[in-house]
Design an enzyme around this catalytic site. Structure first.
Site, PDB file in Angstrom:
ATOM      1  N   ARG A  28      88.008 -28.828   7.273  1.00  0.00           N
ATOM      2  CA  ARG A  28      87.892 -29.943   8.258  1.00  0.00           C
ATOM      3  C   ARG A  28      89.071 -30.050   9.241  1.00  0.00           C
ATOM      4  O   ARG A  28      89.461 -31.154   9.674  1.00  0.00           O
ATOM      5  CB  ARG A  28      87.551 -31.137   7.299  1.00  0.00           C
ATOM      6  CG  ARG A  28      86.265 -31.323   6.840  1.00  0.00           C
ATOM      7  CD  ARG A  28      85.230 -31.947   7.738  1.00  0.00           C
ATOM      8  NE  ARG A  28      84.127 -31.920   6.916  1.00  0.00           N
ATOM      9  CZ  ARG A  28      83.593 -33.046   6.623  1.00  0.00           C
ATOM     10  NH1 ARG A  28      84.316 -34.323   6.502  1.00  0.00           N
ATOM     11  NH2 ARG A  28      82.418 -33.292   5.839  1.00  0.00           N
ATOM     12  N   ARG A  32      87.766 -36.037  12.877  1.00  0.00           N
ATOM     13  CA  ARG A  32      88.131 -37.510  13.864  1.00  0.00           C
ATOM     14  C   ARG A  32      89.693 -37.553  13.568  1.00  0.00           C
ATOM     15  O   ARG A  32      89.984 -38.601  14.296  1.00  0.00           O
ATOM     16  CB  ARG A  32      87.255 -38.608  12.789  1.00  0.00           C
ATOM     17  CG  ARG A  32      85.860 -38.342  13.458  1.00  0.00           C
ATOM     18  CD  ARG A  32      85.002 -39.427  12.436  1.00  0.00           C
ATOM     19  NE  ARG A  32      85.001 -38.774  11.339  1.00  0.00           N
ATOM     20  CZ  ARG A  32      84.180 -39.252  10.159  1.00  0.00           C
ATOM     21  NH1 ARG A  32      83.425 -40.366  10.518  1.00  0.00           N
ATOM     22  NH2 ARG A  32      83.800 -38.720   9.063  1.00  0.00           N
ATOM     23  N   ARG A  41      83.796 -36.674  21.131  1.00  0.00           N
ATOM     24  CA  ARG A  41      82.610 -37.021  20.523  1.00  0.00           C
ATOM     25  C   ARG A  41      82.014 -38.398  21.104  1.00  0.00           C
ATOM     26  O   ARG A  41      81.080 -38.412  21.284  1.00  0.00           O
ATOM     27  CB  ARG A  41      83.064 -37.538  18.987  1.00  0.00           C
ATOM     28  CG  ARG A  41      81.736 -37.937  18.067  1.00  0.00           C
ATOM     29  CD  ARG A  41      82.582 -38.150  16.775  1.00  0.00           C
ATOM     30  NE  ARG A  41      81.836 -38.628  15.618  1.00  0.00           N
ATOM     31  CZ  ARG A  41      81.087 -39.661  15.684  1.00  0.00           C
ATOM     32  NH1 ARG A  41      81.263 -40.715  16.510  1.00  0.00           N
ATOM     33  NH2 ARG A  41      80.146 -39.822  14.524  1.00  0.00           N
ATOM     34  N   ASP A  78      77.786 -28.020  10.472  1.00  0.00           N
ATOM     35  CA  ASP A  78      77.669 -28.624   9.298  1.00  0.00           C
ATOM     36  C   ASP A  78      76.793 -27.938   8.145  1.00  0.00           C
ATOM     37  O   ASP A  78      76.150 -27.078   8.751  1.00  0.00           O
ATOM     38  CB  ASP A  78      76.981 -30.012   9.400  1.00  0.00           C
ATOM     39  CG  ASP A  78      77.300 -30.936   8.402  1.00  0.00           C
ATOM     40  OD1 ASP A  78      78.400 -31.318   8.446  1.00  0.00           O
ATOM     41  OD2 ASP A  78      76.454 -31.192   7.341  1.00  0.00           O
ATOM     42  N   TYR A 155      71.676 -33.019  -1.336  1.00  0.00           N
ATOM     43  CA  TYR A 155      71.375 -33.703  -0.144  1.00  0.00           C
ATOM     44  C   TYR A 155      69.976 -33.676   0.063  1.00  0.00           C
ATOM     45  O   TYR A 155      69.325 -34.556   0.662  1.00  0.00           O
ATOM     46  CB  TYR A 155      72.035 -33.143   1.096  1.00  0.00           C
ATOM     47  CG  TYR A 155      73.489 -33.389   1.260  1.00  0.00           C
ATOM     48  CD1 TYR A 155      74.115 -34.674   1.410  1.00  0.00           C
ATOM     49  CD2 TYR A 155      74.553 -32.342   0.428  1.00  0.00           C
ATOM     50  CE1 TYR A 155      75.479 -34.981   1.750  1.00  0.00           C
ATOM     51  CE2 TYR A 155      75.710 -32.392   0.773  1.00  0.00           C
ATOM     52  CZ  TYR A 155      76.215 -33.824   0.984  1.00  0.00           C
ATOM     53  OH  TYR A 155      77.543 -34.166   0.900  1.00  0.00           O
TER      54      TYR A 155
HETATM   55  O1  CP3 Z   1      86.135 -27.448   8.539  1.00  0.00           O
HETATM   56  C1  CP3 Z   1      85.891 -27.796   9.727  1.00  0.00           C
HETATM   57  O2  CP3 Z   1      86.562 -28.047  10.539  1.00  0.00           O
HETATM   58  C2  CP3 Z   1      84.445 -26.996  10.113  1.00  0.00           C
HETATM   59  C3  CP3 Z   1      83.374 -28.112  10.198  1.00  0.00           C
HETATM   60  C4  CP3 Z   1      82.783 -28.548   9.184  1.00  0.00           C
HETATM   61  C5  CP3 Z   1      82.202 -29.956   9.247  1.00  0.00           C
HETATM   62  N1  CP3 Z   1      81.352 -30.212   8.113  1.00  0.00           N
HETATM   63  C6  CP3 Z   1      82.081 -30.930  10.262  1.00  0.00           C
HETATM   64  C7  CP3 Z   1      81.724 -32.194  10.092  1.00  0.00           C
HETATM   65  C8  CP3 Z   1      82.248 -28.262   7.889  1.00  0.00           C
HETATM   66  C9  CP3 Z   1      82.810 -26.891   7.403  1.00  0.00           C
HETATM   67  C10 CP3 Z   1      81.532 -29.139   7.300  1.00  0.00           C
HETATM   68  C11 CP3 Z   1      80.892 -28.968   5.927  1.00  0.00           C
HETATM   69  C12 CP3 Z   1      80.219 -29.948   5.176  1.00  0.00           C
HETATM   70  N2  CP3 Z   1      79.428 -30.997   5.760  1.00  0.00           N
HETATM   71  C13 CP3 Z   1      80.229 -30.249   3.894  1.00  0.00           C
HETATM   72  C14 CP3 Z   1      80.922 -29.224   2.791  1.00  0.00           C
HETATM   73  C15 CP3 Z   1      82.324 -29.273   2.886  1.00  0.00           C
HETATM   74  C16 CP3 Z   1      83.013 -30.348   2.338  1.00  0.00           C
HETATM   75  O3  CP3 Z   1      83.644 -31.269   3.019  1.00  0.00           O
HETATM   76  O4  CP3 Z   1      82.729 -30.618   1.148  1.00  0.00           O
HETATM   77  C17 CP3 Z   1      79.451 -31.423   3.427  1.00  0.00           C
HETATM   78  C18 CP3 Z   1      79.340 -31.903   2.032  1.00  0.00           C
HETATM   79  C19 CP3 Z   1      78.919 -31.743   4.752  1.00  0.00           C
HETATM   80  C20 CP3 Z   1      77.787 -32.857   4.992  1.00  0.00           C
HETATM   81  C21 CP3 Z   1      78.635 -33.974   5.864  1.00  0.00           C
HETATM   82  N3  CP3 Z   1      78.614 -33.882   7.222  1.00  0.00           N
HETATM   83  C22 CP3 Z   1      79.404 -35.070   5.458  1.00  0.00           C
HETATM   84  C23 CP3 Z   1      79.500 -35.622   3.842  1.00  0.00           C
HETATM   85  C24 CP3 Z   1      79.850 -35.447   6.709  1.00  0.00           C
HETATM   86  C25 CP3 Z   1      80.586 -36.651   6.950  1.00  0.00           C
HETATM   87  C26 CP3 Z   1      80.075 -38.051   7.185  1.00  0.00           C
HETATM   88  C27 CP3 Z   1      81.114 -39.148   7.602  1.00  0.00           C
HETATM   89  O5  CP3 Z   1      80.554 -40.087   8.392  1.00  0.00           O
HETATM   90  O6  CP3 Z   1      82.183 -38.776   7.221  1.00  0.00           O
HETATM   91  C28 CP3 Z   1      79.293 -34.835   7.707  1.00  0.00           C
HETATM   92  C29 CP3 Z   1      79.485 -35.165   9.139  1.00  0.00           C
HETATM   93  C30 CP3 Z   1      80.556 -34.250   9.637  1.00  0.00           C
HETATM   94  N4  CP3 Z   1      80.639 -32.804   9.458  1.00  0.00           N
HETATM   95  C31 CP3 Z   1      81.802 -34.562  10.335  1.00  0.00           C
HETATM   96  C32 CP3 Z   1      82.447 -33.631  10.765  1.00  0.00           C
HETATM   97  C33 CP3 Z   1      83.867 -33.198  11.670  1.00  0.00           C
HETATM   98  C34 CP3 Z   1      82.242 -36.087  10.693  1.00  0.00           C
HETATM   99  C35 CP3 Z   1      81.341 -36.195  11.895  1.00  0.00           C
HETATM  100  C36 CP3 Z   1      81.761 -37.336  12.956  1.00  0.00           C
HETATM  101  O7  CP3 Z   1      81.673 -38.651  12.532  1.00  0.00           O
HETATM  102  O8  CP3 Z   1      82.346 -37.293  14.074  1.00  0.00           O
END
Ligand code: CP3
Length: 357
Positions: A28, A32, A41, A78, A155
């Site tokens: 990640r 944000r 964003r 994602d 999920y």
């Molecule tokens: O590592 C990186 O920088 C690459 C990008 C990346 C994202 N998601 C961007 C993202 C990666 C590798 C993921 C994988 C992901 N997504 C996982 C597995 C990794 C982990 O963290 O365990 C999971 C479980 C998800 C599912 C998911 N997508 C979640 C739980 C969330 C967060 C929701 C929230 O509101 O916090 C997302 C959204 C997401 N994916 C964001 C990012 C940067 C936040 C989006 C935003 O609000 O801008």
């Protein structure tokens, strides 16, 4: 296409080759906590709007690399793109995380699922990989990724995030055949997805088994591990120095390290609940190890961060016969939105400075 990399520390570490410094990237690392991410964003309107636009996905992938001396880029996307492309209808509710319009709860639901076409339904991901490779210009390698079959199923069955995983655990107990059918189609999709990212230009691949650790050992060995092993066996990734390394990251995977080391993957990512040296002893040099600072370390002072980085580097070396080879530095899980970017710079500086030789 295969222009030589200016910085190949990350790939060399995954091949257990000598490196001048231990490579580092952070799960990640785009997100944000960066003001420039929040600005992009806001302009794009939503997270999915960013992820589905290859130029914006590229911009956001590169943002952390402009600030920090990171040794790898990770595709901005994602894990839930696959179930979305299977027709489940992914959407995000502010403050609540990901949700699906449709869930998988019955045998009929699972039977309806198929492997999406990678160059149509998921073309936006492959286009992002191609644009990012071009824009990186060989500076550092690009990591592609997928969720694990089990983590995706969590999920898909729960319909979003979960605290207790009640529905999918009930399915595991009451209707294991349906869960296995779902895990099998997810595995086929993950293999096709990673192969397509590799064909588009990804130079390493990581599987996130974020929720494997919520299973009992018997359940992990029935519903997560065999599907990770199938990915490691069946995913075509070339030979020798040209081989595209596969990293299996799992939260709570410490108890399964010897099995993961024998899976055929090139790397295993570990969380912070195990000492790196202990993880190195359990994996016996069969895989490179990636990790494993507690992400909360970034809430500490600069001195505290430097101290924890040195401890993790020394722990790995002590468990690996005194050698730093085969270690990719990372956190044990992803960064959070309230983290201070200046602290990331301290972490990266200490990894490179302390491990220099
Ligand atoms: O590592 C990186 O920088 C690459 C990008 C990346 C994202 N998601 C961007 C993202 C990666 C590798 C993921 C994988 C992901 N997504 C996982 C597995 C990794 C982990 O963290 O365990 C999971 C479980 C998800 C599912 C998911 N997508 C979640 C739980 C969330 C967060 C929701 C929230 O509101 O916090 C997302 C959204 C997401 N994916 C964001 C990012 C940067 C936040 C989006 C935003 O609000 O801008």
């Amino acid at each position: 296409m295969t222009s030589p990399l200016k910085n190949d520390r990350f790939l060399r570490a995954l091949r257990h080759e000598p490196v001048d410094r231990t490579p580092v990237w952070l799960m990640r690392q785009a997100g944000r906590y960066l003001p420039e991410y929040r600005a992009t964003r806001k302009a794009a309107g939503s997270f999915l709007g960013m992820a589905k636009n290859p130029d914006i996905a590229c911009e956001v992938t590169l943002q952390p690399l402009r600030r920090f001396d990171l040794d790898a880029a990770i595709l901005f996307s994602d894990i839930l793109t696959i179930p979305d492309a299977m027709g489940l209808g992914l959407y995000f509710v502010e403050g609540e995380g990901p949700k699906f319009e449709r869930t998988v709860r019955s045998a009929a639901d699972a039977e309806r699922l198929g492997v999406p076409d990678m160059e149509t339904e998921l073309r936006y991901v492959m286009d992002a990989v191609r644009v990012i490779r071009r824009e990186l210009g060989g500076s550092v390698p690009l990591i592609g990724f997928s969720g694990s079959p089990w983590t995706l199923a969590c999920y898909m069955v729960e319909g979003g995030g979960s605290k207790d995983f009640a529905r999918i655990k009930a399915m595991a107990l009451n209707d294991p055949a349906t869960l296995h059918r779902l895990l099998a189609v997810n595995t086929d999709a993950v293999i096709a997805y990673l192969a397509a990212q590799r064909a588009a230009g990804a130079q390493a691949l990581q599987v996130f088994d974020t929720w494997g650790g919520v299973l009992s050992p018997a359940m992990y060995r029935e519903f997560s591990l065999p599907y990770l092993q199938r990915i490691a066996h069946e995913l075509e990734r070339g030979d020798g120095a040209q081989r595209t390394p596969l990293i299996l990251f799992g939260k709570g995977n410490a108890a399964y390290l010897s099995e993961l080391a024998d899976s055929g993957a090139e790397g295993v990512g570990v969380d912070w609940l195990v000492e790196l040296g202990e993880a190195a002893r359990r994996t016996q040099g069969k895989v490179a190890l990636q990790g494993n600072l507690d992400p909360a370390t970034l809430y500490g002072s600069a001195d505290a961060i430097r101290h924890e980085v040195r401890r993790a580097l020394d722990s790995y070396r002590d468990g690996n016969d005194g050698s730093r080879e085969g270690h990719v530095f990372n956190l044990g899980h992803g960064m959070s939105p309230d983290m201070n970017p200046d602290h990331v710079a301290v972490l990266v500086d200490e990894v490179h400075g302390y491990s220099a030789r």
